[in-house]
Design an enzyme around this catalytic site. Structure first.
Site, PDB file in Angstrom:
ATOM      1  N   GLY A 303       0.795  -1.216   0.000  1.00  0.00           N
ATOM      2  CA  GLY A 303       0.000   0.000   0.000  1.00  0.00           C
ATOM      3  C   GLY A 303       0.828   1.267   0.000  1.00  0.00           C
ATOM      4  N   SER A 304       0.345   2.286   0.718  1.00  0.00           N
ATOM      5  CA  SER A 304       0.891   3.646   0.611  1.00  0.00           C
ATOM      6  C   SER A 304       2.321   3.798   1.097  1.00  0.00           C
ATOM      7  CB  SER A 304      -0.011   4.627   1.377  1.00  0.00           C
ATOM      8  OG  SER A 304      -1.280   4.703   0.771  1.00  0.00           O
ATOM      9  N   VAL A 305       2.861   2.843   1.849  1.00  0.00           N
ATOM     10  CA  VAL A 305       4.258   2.967   2.274  1.00  0.00           C
ATOM     11  C   VAL A 305       5.207   2.869   1.089  1.00  0.00           C
ATOM     12  CG1 VAL A 305       3.884   2.154   4.631  1.00  0.00           C
ATOM     13  CG2 VAL A 305       4.349   0.498   2.815  1.00  0.00           C
TER      14      VAL A 305
END
Length: 573
Positions: A303-305
């Protein structure tokens, strides 16, 4: 022949030396002498011409060669604190055919072994036609000696070693375990089995006909102890990381979690905690899920990491100067009939603002302006889609999809961390490139004598620029504010990922993530926190994973005596 009285003649008794008698006598004597000659000849043959055969037959019944167990090497943390040690134990065995039938002696034996008499009798009956059976394995020398002091015929001992893990469940999945024969079965115990095991020795002993030891005769080969293994783990940080991770998993009712902390300057793993865990010293009722080192062998959609890593690839194209602004209105977009959303409409965002707000729309619109696969190429250069190379059994390589299969929606999804799979260790290792001016360091589970040569994968100016953006992400008033560490600057990124199920993404199952670097001004630590499926209400990475990073990084920086770089007070907004 003289006439008998009365005129009758008396028969004469044959002489012993009559011709027939002499013949029989000679025959018997000849046979006796022949037997004596054959016997003497056989004796001479055995003692002179075939002496080795006779000696071998005698030795086979009295001489034995016993194995001398090798002491298994110790596993320690980077400061020499023991994480796995071997202690001497005694295994008792018996020859069932030599055990007496006396009921009192068998009762004494069962009590000394701590066993039920009926169970012992049943086992003896099963092995009645054999010459070997274990009575009890891995006893303390004192307990074993109490059994041997009974002097029951047929009971013997074997000296062995038993593995003990002082840190217990705190580092269980990394260290692994050995089996009852002291052979590595999981983790580093398995990976370094030949090195740790050493080479057993051999000794010749003299035993009586009942198999009892009379005396040692000679050592044929000395045992070579196994080598000691020094890990990169700092036991102080490991205890603290495990405690905080376990508390977070319990607090949020999660299925599990992982925490990986690296030395930003060397790539060494300073802490690696997993939940659930198990006690390697007592494996009764073991839950198999606890055996898995999730930080290395499990993969997930990050995801966003991944957005800072994707942003580094976008910036290197030169298409997006520092003043670039992206319009993310109306907060959603449809690509290939697939809807991409932000949490809300953020309107116009700078590049730093895209990371701060974690805008999927912003990352997608930047990526779709390019024709080259710069983002997936960057992921591969950072070590994704390949095993980390630590030597840990079963380490995962993850996956980055092949470019010929990408649709526009998949191209966009890669930029905000969907459509690929990574491990927590891979993720932490990738961020060494951001912390080290573009040079990625390979992760190491062993203590290094010097820092390894980094691999340049990001332009140094771009890496420093992305680090500065991540520093702005973790500020009072942002979604990542709970990752703040008093006295230190923190660069980080949150992530909240839907879990997949049998029918695609689940509506109510998430993974909460945070990746952080501290201090941001001079990176010393990189940590990845992942909480799997929190169920207690909160599930965003900023609310669930970021506070774990704050507590762990704060304690670690103080333990490592890293000077503060931000003396002003940071108040949560």
């Amino acid at each position: 022949m003289s006439p008998a009285p009365g005129g009758a003649a008396t028969p004469r008794t044959p002489s012993p030396m009559a011709p027939m008698g002499r013949a029989r006598y000679r025959l018997v004597m000849g046979l006796v002498l022949l037997g004596l000659a054959l016997l003497a000849g056989r004796i001479v043959d055995l003692h002179v011409f075939d002496r080795s055969f006779l000696q071998g037959q005698g030795d086979a019944r009295t001489l034995r060669v016993h194995e001398i167990p090798a002491h298994r090497g110790m596993i320690t943390d980077r400061h020499g604190e023991p994480l796995a040690i071997s202690t001497p134990v005694v295994t008792l065995w018996a020859n069932p055919q030599d055990l007496p039938d006396d009921g009192i002696q068998r009762l004494q034996l069962a009590r000394a072994l701590g066993q039920d008499l009926d169970a012992l009798e049943a086992r003896l009956a099963r092995y009645a036609d054999r010459e070997f059976m274990y009575l009890r394995r891995r006893m303390t020398p004192e307990a074993a000696q109490r059994v041997l002091d009974l002097r029951i015929p047929g009971v013997h001992k074997r000296e062995e070693y038993k593995r003990y893990y002082p840190a217990g469940e705190v580092v269980a999945q990394l260290i692994g375990v050995t089996n009852i024969d002291d052979q590595g079965q999981e983790g580093l115990e398995l990976a370094y089995q030949p090195y740790l095991a050493g080479v057993p020795g051999r000794r010749r002993v003299l035993k009586d006909r009942r198999g009892r030891l009379v005396r040692d005769l000679a050592v044929l080969r000395e045992a070579e102890p196994g080598g000691d293994l020094t890990l990169s783990i700092d036991q102080r940080l490991q205890y603290m990381a495990y405690r905080e991770l376990k508390a977070a998993v319990d607090e949020h009712g999660a299925d599990g979690g992982v925490l990986v902390m690296l030395d930003a300057r060397t790539g060494e793993v300073l802490a690696m905690a997993n939940q659930p865990s198990y006690n390697p010293n007592d494996r009764a009722g073991l839950d198999p899920r606890g055996l898995r080192n999730r930080a290395i062998v499990d993969v997930f959609e990050p995801g966003s990491v991944m957005k800072p890593l994707a942003m580094s690839a976008l910036l290197e194209t030169g298409r997006f100067p520092p003043g670039t602004v992206v319009d993310t209105s109306p907060g959603w977009m449809v690509i290939d009939r697939y809807t991409i959303k932000d949490i809300r409409n953020y309107g116009e965002l700078t590049l730093a603002g895209i990371l701060e707000k974690s805008s999927n729309i912003g990352m997608s619109r930047l990526t779709l302006q390019l024709d080259d696969p710069v983002v997936p190429d960057r992921y591969r250069a950072l070590g994704f889609d390949q095993a980390p190379g630590t030597g840990f059994p079963g380490e995962a390589g993850g996956s980055v999809p092949a470019p010929m299969r990408w649709s526009s929606s998949q191209w966009a999804a890669l930029s905000y961390g969907y459509g690929l799979s990574v491990s927590a260790l891979q993720l932490a290792s990738a961020y060494t490139a951001i912390a080290n001016h573009g040079e990625r360091l390979p992760p190491s589970l062993l203590r290094l004598s010097r820092a390894p040569q980094g691999e340049p994968v990001i332009d140094p100016e771009v890496a420093d620029r992305v680090l500065a953006m991540m520093d702005q992400v973790v500020e009072p008033g942002t979604g990542a504010r709970r990752a703040l560490v008093p006295g230190y600057s923190v660069a980080g990124k949150t992530g909240t990922v839907r879990k997949t199920g049998g029918e695609g993404y689940q509506e109510d199952a998430y993974r909460s993530l945070f990746v952080g670097i501290a201090p941001a001004s001079d990176p010393r630590l990189i940590a990845v926190v992942m909480i799997d499926h929190p169920r207690a209400g909160e599930y965003y990475g900023g609310a669930v994973a970021a506070p774990v990073f704050s507590r762990v990084a704060g304690s670690a920086l103080r333990i490592l005596d890293v000077p503060p770089d931000r003396l002003e007070s940071d108040d949560d907004a």
